[in-house]
Design an enzyme around this catalytic site. Structure first.
Site, PDB file in Angstrom:
ATOM      1  CG  HIS A   1      -1.485  -2.249  -7.827  1.00 25.56           C
ATOM      2  ND1 HIS A   1      -0.545  -2.743  -8.684  1.00 25.56           N
ATOM      3  CD2 HIS A   1      -1.134  -2.711  -6.600  1.00 25.56           C
ATOM      4  CE1 HIS A   1       0.333  -3.465  -8.010  1.00 25.56           C
ATOM      5  NE2 HIS A   1      -0.017  -3.462  -6.747  1.00 25.56           N
TER       6      HIS A   1
ATOM      7  CG  ASP B   1      -1.701  -1.303   1.316  1.00 23.10           C
ATOM      8  OD1 ASP B   1      -2.288  -1.722   0.322  1.00 23.10           O
ATOM      9  OD2 ASP B   1      -1.642  -1.928   2.403  1.00 23.10           O
TER      10      ASP B   1
END
Ligand code: IMP
Length: 475
Positions: free
Chosen positions: A70, A42
């Site tokens: 993503h 992340d």
């Protein structure tokens, strides 16, 4: 017909810093870049990869599966890619879901349809025939296993994404797995499913094999036009001098061997893993870009020395919008950990760093960064990861406070867009400079907002690793 994926390269806006192709024996030239996460995931890899994709012909997802998310903020809206490479979002690129992945075929088919419906499936899409399938039974098994761990000892539960990743990779290694190629041959699929179901004794509530076989064959039929052998396609592309971007999913500290085992994912989200997961040879790689957030987050269980469980952590979670893109779970938050970053740099051989979300720290007077750990026996740790997660959990982080920079309001962002690196506030430059000096890796990109284009590139004149970069930016 499989997509050709053989248009001549048409990269736009190639960086004069990084794009020079390297001449290879035999006359071919090549450009392979690897992008991997440098922390616990992340780090806004999606955003950086999307921007680098503008300079690539092929963008290849090399590992993981529907555990990844993503996020890319396009002018048309936000896209969260789970199993597709961000290469599918640009007209000039071919997005490859590569051989190192475990793909959930039904969810993948839905992801493609959804992008098509939104008019965002712009590049070509290719799916490796060697990728393994995550099956509905793997999802059940994943949840069952983590619940089992939690019942035995709550501290041992991993907090997986429950997307079936661990069991799918375990079946791959155990040679029970079902590959994408098998989905296209219904009789083989049925045989392999029966074999696999035979191994799953004792797991309750497995989805019935007949329904699963039918669902998989149907998804396989819809995916068939995209399926091909991707390694020769990429080797041929390199021989033609086309550029390939390898897009790692998950992140270095979640690597099954080199992460915080057992609190890891089940693949190799490192630069070496990107090669195994694509079938490209190491000598082709020119650049390894590590993406690191200006602070640190983690989802799921496991040691996190610089975690802040108080107000500061809450601030980072709220301002940084720190919730899992895949599971929606709140992320654990803390300050930048230079020990972990140095370790990730050594492990992956980063040639540069992309530091993201610097805007989130704007407005703080001082920003703590963890420079080393003190272990219970009094020793210090600066650039290795203790092998045992228990030891890492007992590490005491030592912080240094660096000066903060002003909030990056719209006017400051506008200046950054116009003027690039020279418009970075001096305290922010100092922060980035410390990262470069402490890790020995130059900072090549700075993300100051979620949108496409909200990234500053550090201009040429990049210093030798470990040397001050400030002088080069003020030019
Ligand atoms: P799994 O990959 O679903 O097996 O989860 C194993 C661990 O890795 C859990 O702590 C997850 O939260 C974490 N994890 C897996 N993929 C990602 C990711 O893309 N970002 C952040 N954490 C992840």
């Amino acid at each position: 017909m499989p997509p050709a994926c053989a248009r001549p390269a048409a990269p736009s806006g190639k960086s004069h810093i990084y794009s020079a192709p390297v001449a290879r024996p035999g006359g071919s030239s090549t450009t392979v870049r690897v992008v991997v996460g440098a922390q616990f995931g992340d780090e806004a890899k999606g955003k950086i990869t999307d921007e680098l994709a503008a300079e690539a012909r092929y963008v290849v997802r090399t590992g993981g599966g529907p555990n990844a998310g993503h996020t890319i903020h396009l002018p048309e809206g936000t896209v969260v890619l789970h199993q597709l490479s961000c290469g599918v979002l640009r007209h000039t690129t071919c997005g490859v879901s590569g051989p190192g992945m475990v793909v959930q075929p039904i969810a993948l088919d839905e992801e493609i349809r959804e992008l098509e419906r939104r008019g965002l499936l712009r590049g070509e899409f290719v799916l490796s025939d060697r990728a393994h399938a995550v099956l509905p039974l793997h999802e059940v098994e994943d949840a069952w296993e983590d619940d089992l761990r939690a019942r035995r000892d709550p501290a041992s539960a991993l907090g997986t994404t429950r997307r079936g990743i661990g069991p799918a990779y375990a079946d791959r290694a155990g040679r029970w797995g079902i590959r994408v190629a098998d989905l296209l041959r219904p009789s083989v699929l049925r045989e392999r499913l029966e074999l696999l179901y035979g191994t799953k004794t004792g797991i309750p509530d497995l989805p019935p094999i007949d329904a699963v076989a039918a669902q998989l064959a149907e998804a396989g039929g819809r995916l068939a036009p995209y399926v091909r052998s991707t390694e020769p396609m990429l080797w041929d592309a390199l021989a033609r001098g086309e550029s390939v971007l390898l897009e790692g999913a998950n992140s270095a500290l979640l690597d099954v061997d080199f992460g915080t085992y057992p609190f890891v994912t089940s693949s190799h989200p490192t630069s070496a893993g990107a090669l195994v997961g694509s079938g490209l040879p190491p000598a082709e790689v020119e650049e390894v870009i590590g993406v690191a957030k200006a602070y640190t987050t983690r989802v799921g269980a496991g040691p996190f020395p610089s975690e802040d469980t108080g107000e500061a952590g809450e601030f980072l979670r709220r301002v940084g919008g720190e919730r899992g893109a895949t599971t929606g779970r709140p992320r654990r938050c803390g300050w930048l950990d230079l020990v972990l970053l140095r370790y990730a740099a050594r492990l992956n051989g980063f040639t540069s760093l992309a530091v993201t979300k610097v805007d989130i720290l704007g407005g703080l007077d001082e920003i703590p960064v963890c420079t080393q750990y003190v272990m219970p026996d009094g020793t210090t740790v600066r650039d290795v990861l203790p092998t045992n997660a228990d030891d890492l959990a007992r590490a005491t982080p030592v912080y240094e406070k660096l000066p903060g920079w002003p909030e990056l309001h719209e006017r400051a962002k506008e200046r950054l867009r116009r003027e690039g690196a020279r418009a970075l506030p001096s305290a922010l430059r100092h922060y980035l400079d410390r990262i470069a000096v402490e890790t020995g890796v130059s900072v090549g990109w700075v993300g100051y907002g979620p949108g496409r284009g909200e990234t500053v590139r550090i201009p040429p004149g990049a210093p030798a690793p470990g040397r001050s970069t400030v002088a080069a930016w003020t030019g």
